[in-house]
Design an enzyme around this catalytic site. Sequence first.
Site, mmCIF file in Angstrom:
data_model
loop_
_atom_site.group_PDB
_atom_site.id
_atom_site.type_symbol
_atom_site.label_atom_id
_atom_site.label_comp_id
_atom_site.label_asym_id
_atom_site.label_seq_id
_atom_site.Cartn_x
_atom_site.Cartn_y
_atom_site.Cartn_z
ATOM 1 N N ARG A 72 0.859 -1.192 0.000
ATOM 2 C CA ARG A 72 0.000 0.000 0.000
ATOM 3 C C ARG A 72 0.894 1.241 0.000
ATOM 4 N NH1 ARG A 72 -3.661 -2.451 -1.802
ATOM 5 N NH2 ARG A 72 -5.720 -2.804 -0.926
ATOM 6 N N HIS A 130 -1.416 -0.033 -9.914
ATOM 7 C CA HIS A 130 -2.141 -0.945 -9.010
ATOM 8 C C HIS A 130 -2.639 -2.182 -9.771
ATOM 9 C CE1 HIS A 130 -4.379 -1.070 -4.946
ATOM 10 N NE2 HIS A 130 -4.186 -2.300 -5.392
HETATM 11 N N1 LIG Z 1 -1.072 -4.189 -5.312
HETATM 12 C C1 LIG Z 1 -2.012 -5.088 -5.383
HETATM 13 O O1 LIG Z 1 -2.503 -5.373 -6.463
HETATM 14 C C2 LIG Z 1 -2.461 -5.788 -4.136
HETATM 15 C C3 LIG Z 1 -3.286 -6.913 -4.257
HETATM 16 C C4 LIG Z 1 -3.652 -7.582 -3.082
HETATM 17 C C5 LIG Z 1 -3.190 -7.161 -1.856
HETATM 18 N N2 LIG Z 1 -2.377 -6.064 -1.783
HETATM 19 C C6 LIG Z 1 -1.877 -5.612 -0.479
HETATM 20 O O2 LIG Z 1 -1.139 -6.660 0.136
HETATM 21 C C7 LIG Z 1 -1.389 -6.606 1.527
HETATM 22 C C8 LIG Z 1 -1.022 -7.931 2.167
HETATM 23 O O3 LIG Z 1 -1.975 -8.906 1.808
HETATM 24 P P1 LIG Z 1 -2.040 -10.320 2.545
HETATM 25 O O4 LIG Z 1 -3.223 -11.033 2.024
HETATM 26 O O5 LIG Z 1 -0.723 -10.996 2.492
HETATM 27 O O6 LIG Z 1 -2.300 -9.828 4.057
HETATM 28 P P2 LIG Z 1 -2.237 -10.675 5.398
HETATM 29 O O7 LIG Z 1 -2.397 -12.128 5.104
HETATM 30 O O8 LIG Z 1 -3.151 -10.026 6.346
HETATM 31 O O9 LIG Z 1 -0.726 -10.476 5.883
HETATM 32 C C9 LIG Z 1 -0.249 -9.292 6.422
HETATM 33 C C10 LIG Z 1 1.158 -9.516 6.932
HETATM 34 O O10 LIG Z 1 1.658 -8.274 7.439
HETATM 35 C C11 LIG Z 1 2.106 -8.473 8.754
HETATM 36 N N3 LIG Z 1 1.910 -7.269 9.576
HETATM 37 C C12 LIG Z 1 0.767 -6.546 9.763
HETATM 38 N N4 LIG Z 1 0.979 -5.533 10.609
HETATM 39 C C13 LIG Z 1 2.287 -5.609 10.963
HETATM 40 C C14 LIG Z 1 3.107 -4.855 11.822
HETATM 41 N N5 LIG Z 1 2.625 -3.805 12.497
HETATM 42 N N6 LIG Z 1 4.395 -5.218 11.952
HETATM 43 C C15 LIG Z 1 4.881 -6.284 11.294
HETATM 44 N N7 LIG Z 1 4.168 -7.054 10.461
HETATM 45 C C16 LIG Z 1 2.873 -6.712 10.299
HETATM 46 C C17 LIG Z 1 1.263 -9.605 9.306
HETATM 47 O O11 LIG Z 1 1.917 -10.172 10.433
HETATM 48 P P3 LIG Z 1 1.296 -11.474 11.151
HETATM 49 O O12 LIG Z 1 1.632 -12.634 10.221
HETATM 50 O O13 LIG Z 1 2.037 -11.538 12.430
HETATM 51 O O14 LIG Z 1 -0.184 -11.221 11.280
HETATM 52 C C18 LIG Z 1 1.203 -10.522 8.080
HETATM 53 O O15 LIG Z 1 2.364 -11.317 8.012
HETATM 54 C C19 LIG Z 1 -2.876 -6.236 1.602
HETATM 55 O O16 LIG Z 1 -3.202 -5.686 2.851
HETATM 56 C C20 LIG Z 1 -2.999 -5.222 0.505
HETATM 57 O O17 LIG Z 1 -2.717 -3.948 1.038
HETATM 58 C C21 LIG Z 1 -2.024 -5.380 -2.894
#
Ligand SMILES: NC(=O)c1ccc[n+]([C@@H]2O[C@H](COP(=O)([O-])OP(=O)(O)OC[C@H]3O[C@@H](n4cnc5c(N)ncnc54)[C@H](OP(=O)(O)O)[C@@H]3O)[C@@H](O)[C@H]2O)c1
Length: 310
Positions: A225, A273
């Site tokens: 993001r 994006h």
């Molecule tokens: N550009 C694009 O096209 C696109 C598409 C899809 C998603 N995204 C982005 O990708 C992001 C990640 O997706 P996801 O499905 O992988 O999310 P997710 O499964 O919720 O994983 C988030 C990860 O970030 C870690 N995290 C969150 N807060 C943190 C903090 N304060 N300090 C350290 N680590 C932290 C979490 O730690 P824990 O494992 O300990 O919970 C987890 O490992 C989405 O939120 C979205 O913004 C972008």
Amino acid sequence: MTTNILFAAGAARWDDWAPPLRAALDRAGLAYELAQEMPSEKVDYIVYAPDSPLRDFTPYGRCKAVLNIWAGVEAIVGNKTLTQPLARMVGGGLTEGMVEWVLGHALRHHLGMDAHIANPEHRWHPVAPPLASERRVTVLGLGALGSAVAEKLAGLGFDVTGWSRRPKKITGLRTQHGVEGLTKALKGAEILVLLLPDTPATENILNAETLALPAPGAFVINPGRGALIDDSALLAALDSGQVAHATLDVFRVEPLPTDHPFWTHPGVTVTPHVASETRAPQGAEVIAENILRGEAGQPFLHLVDRQAGY
Ligand SMILES: NC(=O)c1ccc[n+]([C@@H]2O[C@H](COP(=O)([O-])OP(=O)(O)OC[C@H]3O[C@@H](n4cnc5c(N)ncnc54)[C@H](OP(=O)(O)O)[C@@H]3O)[C@@H](O)[C@H]2O)c1
């Protein structure tokens, strides 16, 4: 009893999503009504996207869950009217798309492809790139997307460190966690991939201080993001050479304003994006599975932790 499903993920997505949703629900033998409009007091589930005009969930008193078709929930998680359980998208083609996108951009920088793709002076510079095992990569965020990306990078031989909020063990990579682990995770990284959610705790995680930690001339790849990065600090790091190149897919304001310096900086690649998106056929299976779980009295999958914000 009929299960009433309101599709509030945007009228433009209806034609893509309605047929695979119906197919998945039909296969399960569920009696349901799926529509873009229905009386709020009838609604059992809302299929949702954060760019939907639906912002007030108060009238949906009977609704058992709001099922988001996006992975990111920052635009909805703080909505005070949303008291129903909120599930986000995991799978649905998102992971495969993200792995492919990150691997492509990481390999571009790792192999130094740009020097050969555009070589107007026809320079003959026969220096082979290092092997993946000689390249240190750090992935911030080890969730559904980050862990898949980190594992694939490690599978190619990269020397990978991952960072998450809570401790995590993943075969083939070093892991760090929490605020105290961030410095260790960033130190010496040559390619840095951001796959964190946008929460108050992750905003500006890449700032002047943390951008000084990776190896000089590091590459930044951000499909997470826009708010994860302090834009001015990144521009300064690019100007000083601390960061050699940033490939950015997400921005604080989207579309990225035409006068934003990222558009013209020679060290920045802007992609609009497109790193990954939920594909309707696969995403419909995930939504249908959660509806079936709800109807069977089983816990929903992929519930958002409202406190943590993701
Ligand atoms: N550009 C694009 O096209 C696109 C598409 C899809 C998603 N995204 C982005 O990708 C992001 C990640 O997706 P996801 O499905 O992988 O999310 P997710 O499964 O919720 O994983 C988030 C990860 O970030 C870690 N995290 C969150 N807060 C943190 C903090 N304060 N300090 C350290 N680590 C932290 C979490 O730690 P824990 O494992 O300990 O919970 C987890 O490992 C989405 O939120 C979205 O913004 C972008």
